[in-house]
Write an enzyme that holds these catalytic residues in place. Structure first.
Site, PDB file in Angstrom:
ATOM      1  N   HIS A 127      28.348  -5.074  -6.615  1.00  0.00           N
ATOM      2  CA  HIS A 127      28.017  -4.745  -5.223  1.00  0.00           C
ATOM      3  C   HIS A 127      26.729  -3.918  -5.171  1.00  0.00           C
ATOM      4  CE1 HIS A 127      32.613  -4.900  -4.544  1.00  0.00           C
ATOM      5  NE2 HIS A 127      32.128  -5.921  -3.873  1.00  0.00           N
ATOM      6  N   LYS A 137      45.557  -6.465   4.680  1.00  0.00           N
ATOM      7  CA  LYS A 137      45.352  -6.172   3.253  1.00  0.00           C
ATOM      8  C   LYS A 137      45.830  -4.764   2.946  1.00  0.00           C
ATOM      9  CE  LYS A 137      41.374  -9.032   1.948  1.00  0.00           C
ATOM     10  NZ  LYS A 137      39.958  -8.984   1.570  1.00  0.00           N
ATOM     11  N   ARG A 141      28.135 -15.259  -6.493  1.00  0.00           N
ATOM     12  CA  ARG A 141      28.231 -15.121  -7.942  1.00  0.00           C
ATOM     13  C   ARG A 141      28.228 -16.465  -8.639  1.00  0.00           C
ATOM     14  NH1 ARG A 141      33.184 -11.288  -7.033  1.00  0.00           N
ATOM     15  NH2 ARG A 141      33.084 -12.587  -5.179  1.00  0.00           N
ATOM     16  N   SER A 147      36.211  -6.651  -7.796  1.00  0.00           N
ATOM     17  CA  SER A 147      36.978  -5.404  -7.678  1.00  0.00           C
ATOM     18  C   SER A 147      38.388  -5.545  -8.230  1.00  0.00           C
ATOM     19  CB  SER A 147      37.051  -4.971  -6.213  1.00  0.00           C
ATOM     20  OG  SER A 147      35.770  -4.749  -5.711  1.00  0.00           O
TER      21      SER A 147
HETATM   22  P1  ADP Z   1      35.479  -9.549   0.252  1.00  0.00           P
HETATM   23  O1  ADP Z   1      36.912  -9.105   0.299  1.00  0.00           O
HETATM   24  O2  ADP Z   1      34.833  -9.767   1.570  1.00  0.00           O
HETATM   25  O3  ADP Z   1      35.205 -10.650  -0.748  1.00  0.00           O
HETATM   26  P2  ADP Z   1      34.224  -7.765  -1.603  1.00  0.00           P
HETATM   27  O4  ADP Z   1      34.082  -6.307  -1.444  1.00  0.00           O
HETATM   28  O5  ADP Z   1      35.014  -8.260  -2.760  1.00  0.00           O
HETATM   29  O6  ADP Z   1      34.773  -8.269  -0.234  1.00  0.00           O
HETATM   30  O7  ADP Z   1      32.797  -8.426  -1.653  1.00  0.00           O
HETATM   31  C1  ADP Z   1      31.840  -8.227  -0.669  1.00  0.00           C
HETATM   32  C2  ADP Z   1      30.671  -9.121  -0.948  1.00  0.00           C
HETATM   33  O8  ADP Z   1      30.105  -8.772  -2.212  1.00  0.00           O
HETATM   34  C3  ADP Z   1      30.989 -10.610  -1.029  1.00  0.00           C
HETATM   35  O9  ADP Z   1      29.896 -11.318  -0.486  1.00  0.00           O
HETATM   36  C4  ADP Z   1      31.083 -10.880  -2.503  1.00  0.00           C
HETATM   37  O10 ADP Z   1      30.718 -12.201  -2.806  1.00  0.00           O
HETATM   38  C5  ADP Z   1      30.040  -9.917  -3.031  1.00  0.00           C
HETATM   39  N1  ADP Z   1      30.316  -9.513  -4.411  1.00  0.00           N
HETATM   40  C6  ADP Z   1      31.452  -9.008  -4.923  1.00  0.00           C
HETATM   41  N2  ADP Z   1      31.327  -8.767  -6.235  1.00  0.00           N
HETATM   42  C7  ADP Z   1      30.072  -9.138  -6.574  1.00  0.00           C
HETATM   43  C8  ADP Z   1      29.338  -9.189  -7.806  1.00  0.00           C
HETATM   44  N3  ADP Z   1      29.880  -8.830  -8.960  1.00  0.00           N
HETATM   45  N4  ADP Z   1      28.086  -9.636  -7.747  1.00  0.00           N
HETATM   46  C9  ADP Z   1      27.553 -10.038  -6.570  1.00  0.00           C
HETATM   47  N5  ADP Z   1      28.176 -10.057  -5.397  1.00  0.00           N
HETATM   48  C10 ADP Z   1      29.421  -9.617  -5.394  1.00  0.00           C
END
Ligand code: ADP
Length: 161
Positions: free
Chosen positions: A19, A43, A92, A130
């Site tokens: 992130h 959630k 990703r 995450s």
């Molecule tokens: P959501 O529950 O909306 O997927 P996340 O917090 O997991 O929320 O992710 C928010 C955004 O960050 C999404 O667009 C996701 O694709 C991106 N994201 C999550 N992890 C990574 C990573 N390791 N690299 C790049 N983008 C990421």
């Protein structure tokens, strides 16, 4: 030049180096970036909204044009409220594409003037998410390279070790 405000929505439970990689890229590209926690009552996150706000603030402290916030309800409504012209999502792998494509087209229909922009992280973060971090941290496995030190500290507190 026109001021471009970008919203980066997500669950951030917790924020990872993946992130952060996206946030740093966005901070270079746009006038202002609002990292915003999507609060979803369906959630059950590990960290509360306040804990996540604190964690994101702490690890983005070095970026002057980054703000941290949260929202409930539809992302487009929130984006309109904060006058954002861009929504950022991380891509990703191909596996992210179908869902993101559908979301982005839906949002475009709801408000055609707001564009979704996809950013790719450094390839070393392409497998990172995450839930992987939560699962590993729960068993005290080494997650140093996936998250900032402050988040590691908070995970240790949460799991009581
Ligand atoms: P959501 O529950 O909306 O997927 P996340 O917090 O997991 O929320 O992710 C928010 C955004 O960050 C999404 O667009 C996701 O694709 C991106 N994201 C999550 N992890 C990574 C990573 N390791 N690299 C790049 N983008 C990421």
């Amino acid at each position: 030049m026109k001021k471009i405000t970008a919203v980066y929505p997500g669950t951030f439970d917790p924020i990872t180096n993946g992130h952060l990689d996206i946030i740093e890229r966005a901070s270079d590209l746009f006038s202002e970036v609002i990292v915003s926690i999507a609060v979803n009552s369906n959630k059950k996150p590990l960290f509360t909204e306040d804990e996540r706000l604190d964690m994101i603030r702490n690890v983005t402290d070095h970026l002057d044009n980054v703000k941290v916030d949260s929202f409930k309800g539809l992302l487009v409504n929130y984006a309109e409220k904060v006058n954002a012209n861009v929504m950022i999502r991380g891509l990703r792998a191909i596996s992210d594409f179908e869902y993101e494509f559908q979301m982005s087209l839906t949002n475009k229909r709801l408000n055609p003037s707001i564009n979704t922009i996809f950013l790719m992280p450094n390839e070393k973060y392409t497998y990172l998410n995450s839930s992987l971090v939560r699962e590993l941290a729960q068993y005290n496995a080494n997650v140093n390279e996936f998250i900032p030190d402050y988040i590691l500290k908070k995970l240790k507190e949460k799991f009581g070790y």
